[in-house]
Scaffold this motif. Structure first.
Motif, short mmCIF file in Angstrom:
data_model
loop_
_atom_site.label_atom_id
_atom_site.label_comp_id
_atom_site.label_asym_id
_atom_site.label_seq_id
_atom_site.Cartn_x
_atom_site.Cartn_y
_atom_site.Cartn_z
N ARG A 34 2.30 8.94 -7.05
CA ARG A 34 2.60 10.48 -7.28
C ARG A 34 3.44 10.63 -8.40
NH1 ARG A 34 4.36 13.07 -1.93
NH2 ARG A 34 2.96 14.74 -2.81
N ARG A 42 -9.48 8.30 -9.34
CA ARG A 42 -8.42 8.10 -8.52
C ARG A 42 -7.87 6.63 -8.57
NH1 ARG A 42 -10.10 9.14 -2.78
NH2 ARG A 42 -7.84 9.29 -2.60
N THR A 76 0.94 3.96 -3.00
CA THR A 76 0.71 5.25 -2.68
C THR A 76 1.66 6.23 -3.20
OG1 THR A 76 -0.64 4.76 -0.95
CG2 THR A 76 -0.02 6.87 -1.00
N ARG A 105 0.93 -1.18 0.07
CA ARG A 105 0.22 -0.08 0.08
C ARG A 105 0.85 1.46 0.19
NH1 ARG A 105 -3.05 -1.15 4.03
NH2 ARG A 105 -4.52 -2.11 2.96
#
Length: 98
Positions: free
Chosen positions: A77, A91, A73, A69
């Motif tokens: 980016r 998303r 994450t 996770r």
């Protein structure tokens, strides 16, 4: 990045790293740091089988969901040189892998 490092350290307390403030260590990486960068490289490019192998190597055989996770994450980016394929307003979603 701090969340990923913390998740990796929680999964594996013997993670080898250089002092980030040491000027002599800025040009080298440990094998563990290289494995973590390889994992992020594959996650950024959505190369699931290779990313899965890198997670397994990084955690010494485990598929720790916190590491996955945190890695996803962080990698979300940055595009990693791959054109964005998301639709406006969508998303990124985590996928369950087995």
């Amino acid at each position: 990045m701090a969340k990923l490092v913390r998740a990796v350290y929680d999964a594996r307390s013997d993670f080898g790293f250089h002092d980030p403030f040491g000027t002599e260590a800025r040009t080298r990486v440990t094998p563990d740091e290289a494995t973590m960068m390889r994992m992020l490289h594959h996650m950024r490019r959505d190369e699931t089988p290779d990313a899965r192998d890198a997670v397994e190597a990084l955690t010494l055989g485990g598929m720790d969901p916190h590491v996955i996770r945190a890695g996803l994450t962080l990698s979300a980016r940055f595009s990693g040189g791959v054109p964005e394929q998301r639709h406006a307003g969508c998303r990124p979603k985590l996928r369950v892998v087995s």
